[in-house]
Design an enzyme around this catalytic site. Structure first.
Site, mmCIF file in Angstrom:
data_model
loop_
_atom_site.group_PDB
_atom_site.id
_atom_site.type_symbol
_atom_site.label_atom_id
_atom_site.label_comp_id
_atom_site.label_asym_id
_atom_site.label_seq_id
_atom_site.Cartn_x
_atom_site.Cartn_y
_atom_site.Cartn_z
ATOM 1 N N HIS A 136 71.689 -16.793 42.587
ATOM 2 C CA HIS A 136 70.608 -16.980 43.813
ATOM 3 C C HIS A 136 69.868 -18.507 43.732
ATOM 4 O O HIS A 136 70.199 -19.061 42.790
ATOM 5 C CB HIS A 136 69.359 -15.920 43.425
ATOM 6 N N LYS A 140 63.579 -18.265 42.449
ATOM 7 C CA LYS A 140 63.387 -16.918 42.073
ATOM 8 C C LYS A 140 63.053 -16.546 40.555
ATOM 9 O O LYS A 140 63.434 -17.269 39.847
ATOM 10 C CB LYS A 140 65.072 -16.124 42.158
HETATM 11 N N1 LIG Z 1 64.751 -6.221 48.948
HETATM 12 C C1 LIG Z 1 65.183 -7.290 49.625
HETATM 13 O O1 LIG Z 1 66.264 -7.300 50.209
HETATM 14 C C2 LIG Z 1 64.883 -8.604 48.957
HETATM 15 C C3 LIG Z 1 63.817 -8.622 48.126
HETATM 16 N N2 LIG Z 1 63.187 -10.064 47.995
HETATM 17 C C4 LIG Z 1 62.146 -9.712 46.801
HETATM 18 O O2 LIG Z 1 61.020 -9.940 47.351
HETATM 19 C C5 LIG Z 1 59.902 -10.701 46.708
HETATM 20 C C6 LIG Z 1 59.675 -12.019 47.287
HETATM 21 O O3 LIG Z 1 60.564 -12.843 47.210
HETATM 22 P P1 LIG Z 1 60.299 -14.415 47.932
HETATM 23 O O4 LIG Z 1 59.741 -14.031 49.196
HETATM 24 O O5 LIG Z 1 61.482 -15.114 47.945
HETATM 25 O O6 LIG Z 1 59.132 -14.968 47.008
HETATM 26 P P2 LIG Z 1 58.154 -15.981 47.561
HETATM 27 O O7 LIG Z 1 57.378 -16.444 46.272
HETATM 28 O O8 LIG Z 1 58.527 -17.034 48.465
HETATM 29 O O9 LIG Z 1 57.012 -15.011 48.272
HETATM 30 C C7 LIG Z 1 56.087 -14.313 47.556
HETATM 31 C C8 LIG Z 1 54.785 -14.362 48.444
HETATM 32 O O10 LIG Z 1 54.032 -13.343 47.958
HETATM 33 C C9 LIG Z 1 52.724 -13.862 47.774
HETATM 34 N N3 LIG Z 1 51.744 -13.182 46.925
HETATM 35 C C10 LIG Z 1 51.882 -13.055 45.452
HETATM 36 N N4 LIG Z 1 51.086 -12.026 44.965
HETATM 37 C C11 LIG Z 1 50.419 -11.555 46.156
HETATM 38 C C12 LIG Z 1 49.248 -10.548 46.426
HETATM 39 N N5 LIG Z 1 48.753 -10.062 45.228
HETATM 40 N N6 LIG Z 1 48.906 -10.308 47.819
HETATM 41 C C13 LIG Z 1 49.447 -11.227 48.614
HETATM 42 N N7 LIG Z 1 50.362 -12.000 48.482
HETATM 43 C C14 LIG Z 1 50.891 -12.353 47.227
HETATM 44 C C15 LIG Z 1 52.887 -15.340 47.088
HETATM 45 O O11 LIG Z 1 51.584 -16.215 47.256
HETATM 46 C C16 LIG Z 1 54.079 -15.708 48.100
HETATM 47 O O12 LIG Z 1 53.711 -16.157 49.085
HETATM 48 C C17 LIG Z 1 60.695 -10.919 45.323
HETATM 49 O O13 LIG Z 1 60.591 -9.742 44.308
HETATM 50 C C18 LIG Z 1 62.275 -11.142 45.862
HETATM 51 O O14 LIG Z 1 63.168 -10.621 44.715
HETATM 52 C C19 LIG Z 1 63.708 -11.007 48.534
HETATM 53 C C20 LIG Z 1 64.511 -10.974 49.385
HETATM 54 C C21 LIG Z 1 65.083 -9.778 49.784
HETATM 55 O O1 LIG Z 2 64.519 -13.289 45.382
HETATM 56 C C1 LIG Z 2 65.551 -13.103 46.225
HETATM 57 O O2 LIG Z 2 65.947 -13.995 47.019
HETATM 58 C C2 LIG Z 2 66.218 -11.629 46.440
HETATM 59 N N1 LIG Z 2 65.744 -10.684 45.642
HETATM 60 C C3 LIG Z 2 66.274 -9.363 45.909
HETATM 61 C C4 LIG Z 2 67.044 -9.283 44.264
HETATM 62 O O3 LIG Z 2 66.465 -9.718 43.378
HETATM 63 O O4 LIG Z 2 67.796 -8.317 44.344
HETATM 64 C C5 LIG Z 2 67.337 -9.166 46.956
HETATM 65 C C6 LIG Z 2 68.124 -10.272 47.212
HETATM 66 O O5 LIG Z 2 68.973 -10.516 46.041
HETATM 67 C C7 LIG Z 2 67.459 -11.725 47.337
#
Ligand SMILES: NC(=O)C1=CN([C@@H]2O[C@H](COP(=O)(O)OP(=O)(O)OC[C@H]3O[C@@H](n4cnc5c(N)ncnc54)[C@H](O)[C@@H]3O)[C@@H](O)[C@H]2O)C=CC1
Ligand SMILES: O=C(O)C1=N[C@H](C(=O)O)C[C@H](O)C1
Length: 251
Positions: A136, A140
């Site tokens: 990643h 992350k």
């Molecule tokens: N299931 C999937 O397919 C995917 C899951 N993810 C997951 O999604 C999550 C976010 O990933 P990213 O966008 O890369 O992180 P990021 O750090 O870019 O975004 C997270 C956002 O949430 C905000 N935030 C934190 N606490 C908050 C709250 N209490 N209320 C409102 N906003 C809040 C932060 O300020 C930030 O803007 C991670 O856990 C990641 O692993 C990411 C990509 C794909």
């Molecule tokens: O943090 C990310 O970027 C992602 N988070 C998810 C994970 O932890 O599996 C999904 C994807 O891998 C992107």
């Protein structure tokens, strides 16, 4: 009142949250009614009449946000990572008190990643050795990834059901971490590298052969069809659904 689904995004300024905002705005059958960032009041969700909240924040924030959503009967589609048995039990307890509310937790919304997990589950009992490598971007915050953890759990369950022996490994001396994290007997290795987004390899080995299953998410757009599908399906699926595969006809 419009018949469009009223959808909110929590974590709307994040990497995936900002992409989700654009995807929901572009969907003909959805209306974006709130875009919540860190520090914004969750009451906005109820005031805006959100039917579904897409939760894309951090492991530290997700439980508080879901507590609010479930108490207010707002369905949730959750991509945020950090799921443990204790957290799932807590969430189920909240849902028991709000039986019409649905929550989908998807470790990964991309079809390729969902298929990687499925293929790994099928292949795992046929090989002596299996290890997971996830790669990643370095921003992350959690390791190993939610996807890799889920993949390893599915592999372990498939091997246990088939009565597989523990994996061969003669290591007696190792630097801490050299053999990865142990997820139910499956080693999981996490790489953090500038230039990457989200990638995973499942390495399987048997006598005289190996099989590698690899998936690459090259852009956050890869997660959007899964998020939109989740939003459409969660409103008619009360209770907890874990994994997008439950909303796909994978056979
Ligand atoms: N299931 C999937 O397919 C995917 C899951 N993810 C997951 O999604 C999550 C976010 O990933 P990213 O966008 O890369 O992180 P990021 O750090 O870019 O975004 C997270 C956002 O949430 C905000 N935030 C934190 N606490 C908050 C709250 N209490 N209320 C409102 N906003 C809040 C932060 O300020 C930030 O803007 C991670 O856990 C990641 O692993 C990411 C990509 C794909
Ligand atoms: O943090 C990310 O970027 C992602 N988070 C998810 C994970 O932890 O599996 C999904 C994807 O891998 C992107």
């Amino acid at each position: 009142m419009s018949s469009k689904l009223r959808v909110a995004v929590i974590g709307a300024k994040g990497r995936i949250g900002s992409e989700a905002v654009r995807a929901i705005e572009a969907a003909d059958d959805m209306e974006l009614v709130a875009a919540i960032g860190r520090g914004d009041k969750l009451e906005t969700l109820a005031e805006a009449g959100a039917q579904v909240a897409v939760e894309l924040t951090t492991p530290a924030s997700v439980m508080g946000n879901l507590d609010f959503c479930v108490r207010h009967g707002i369905h949730a589609v959750v991509g945020t990572t950090g799921w443990t048995e204790d957290r799932l039990t807590q969430l189920t307890t909240w849902l028991d008190d709000s039986p019409d509310t649905g929550v989908l937790i998807a470790p990964n919304f991309s079809i390729g990643a969902v298929l990687t997990m499925k293929f790994a589950q099928i292949a795992a009992p046929y090989f002596e050795s299996v290890e997971v490598v996830e790669l990643h971007h370095p921003n992350k915050v959690d390791a190993p990834s939610g996807t890799a953890t889920r993949t390893a759990q599915l592999i372990a369950a498939a091997r246990a059901e088939a009565g597989c022996a523990p994996q061969p490994d003669a290591t007696t001396t190792a630097l801490d971490g050299a053999r990865g994290a142990d997820v139910q007997g499956v080693p999981v290795h996490a790489v953090r590298l500038r230039g990457l987004l989200a990638h995973q390899e499942v390495l399987l080995g048997g006598e005289g052969e190996t099989l590698t299953i690899r998936h690459d998410s090259l852009h956050h757009s890869s997660f959007m069809p899964g998020i939109l599908l989740g939003v459409r399906r969660v409103v008619t699926t009360p209770g907890l659904t874990f994994g997008l595969e439950n909303f796909l006809d994978l056979g």
